[in-house]
Scaffold this active site. Sequence first.
Site, mmCIF file in Angstrom:
data_model
loop_
_atom_site.group_PDB
_atom_site.id
_atom_site.type_symbol
_atom_site.label_atom_id
_atom_site.label_comp_id
_atom_site.label_asym_id
_atom_site.label_seq_id
_atom_site.Cartn_x
_atom_site.Cartn_y
_atom_site.Cartn_z
ATOM 1 N N HIS A 18 0.819 -1.204 0.000
ATOM 2 C CA HIS A 18 0.000 0.000 0.000
ATOM 3 C C HIS A 18 0.856 1.257 0.000
ATOM 4 O O HIS A 18 2.043 1.218 0.295
ATOM 5 C CB HIS A 18 -0.971 0.027 1.187
ATOM 6 C CG HIS A 18 -0.315 0.161 2.525
ATOM 7 N ND1 HIS A 18 -0.021 -0.915 3.316
ATOM 8 C CD2 HIS A 18 0.098 1.247 3.220
ATOM 9 C CE1 HIS A 18 0.536 -0.503 4.440
ATOM 10 N NE2 HIS A 18 0.632 0.818 4.401
ATOM 11 N N GLU A 36 -3.872 3.663 1.570
ATOM 12 C CA GLU A 36 -4.206 3.865 2.976
ATOM 13 C C GLU A 36 -4.367 5.355 3.230
ATOM 14 O O GLU A 36 -3.445 6.135 2.995
ATOM 15 C CB GLU A 36 -3.095 3.319 3.878
ATOM 16 C CG GLU A 36 -3.305 3.613 5.343
ATOM 17 C CD GLU A 36 -2.111 3.215 6.198
ATOM 18 O OE1 GLU A 36 -2.055 3.679 7.341
ATOM 19 O OE2 GLU A 36 -1.235 2.466 5.722
ATOM 20 N N HIS A 87 3.727 11.555 -6.857
ATOM 21 C CA HIS A 87 2.352 11.192 -7.169
ATOM 22 C C HIS A 87 2.182 9.677 -7.098
ATOM 23 O O HIS A 87 3.150 8.944 -7.040
ATOM 24 C CB HIS A 87 1.965 11.687 -8.573
ATOM 25 C CG HIS A 87 2.801 11.096 -9.667
ATOM 26 N ND1 HIS A 87 3.942 11.708 -10.140
ATOM 27 C CD2 HIS A 87 2.673 9.949 -10.375
ATOM 28 C CE1 HIS A 87 4.472 10.964 -11.098
ATOM 29 N NE2 HIS A 87 3.733 9.881 -11.253
ATOM 30 N N GLU A 114 -1.552 10.501 -11.132
ATOM 31 C CA GLU A 114 -1.311 10.378 -12.568
ATOM 32 C C GLU A 114 -2.178 9.249 -13.117
ATOM 33 O O GLU A 114 -2.287 8.191 -12.514
ATOM 34 C CB GLU A 114 0.162 10.064 -12.845
ATOM 35 C CG GLU A 114 0.465 9.964 -14.328
ATOM 36 C CD GLU A 114 1.936 9.662 -14.615
ATOM 37 O OE1 GLU A 114 2.327 9.803 -15.780
ATOM 38 O OE2 GLU A 114 2.670 9.295 -13.681
#
Length: 131
Positions: free
Chosen positions: A5, A58, A76, A124
Site C-alpha cells: 500500500h 491507505e 504522485h 497520474e
Amino acid sequence: MRYLHTMIRTGDLDRSIAFYRDVLGFRLVSRSDYPDGEFTLAFLQAPGDSGNDGPMLELTYNWGVSSYDLGKGYGHVAFKVESMDAFAENLRARGHDFSWGPGKAPNGRTAIAFIVDPDGYQIELIERADA
C-alpha cells in the site's frame, strides 16, 4: 516481496473517502478508529485490483489535524485507465477535471493526465497504447 500500500495523510477522511470512492471508483475495504493513538485508518482498493490482500491506498486521519504541508519529496501515485476519454467524461460528470492533460508522454504512445485529490495530492492517470 509484494507491494502492499501507499499511505497518505488527509485532513478530512470522509471527504477523501468520497473522492476516491465516488470519483475514482475505489472500493472501501476497511475503516478503523484507534482511540489510544487518536487516528483513523481507511484502506481503499482501485477498481482494477481484486482481493483484500491486493495493493491498497491507505488514508490516515490524525484526529484534530485538518491539513498538511505536501512537501517537495512526494511526487504522485499512478493508475492505469482503459480509456482516458471515458475517464474524463466520468470525472467531469462528478464535477472534477484534470489538473493537467491529457497529453502524450515522452514516448509519444502513452496518454497521461493528472488530477488532484481533496488534500492536494497528485494522481497520474496512464492510458497505454497497444504495443
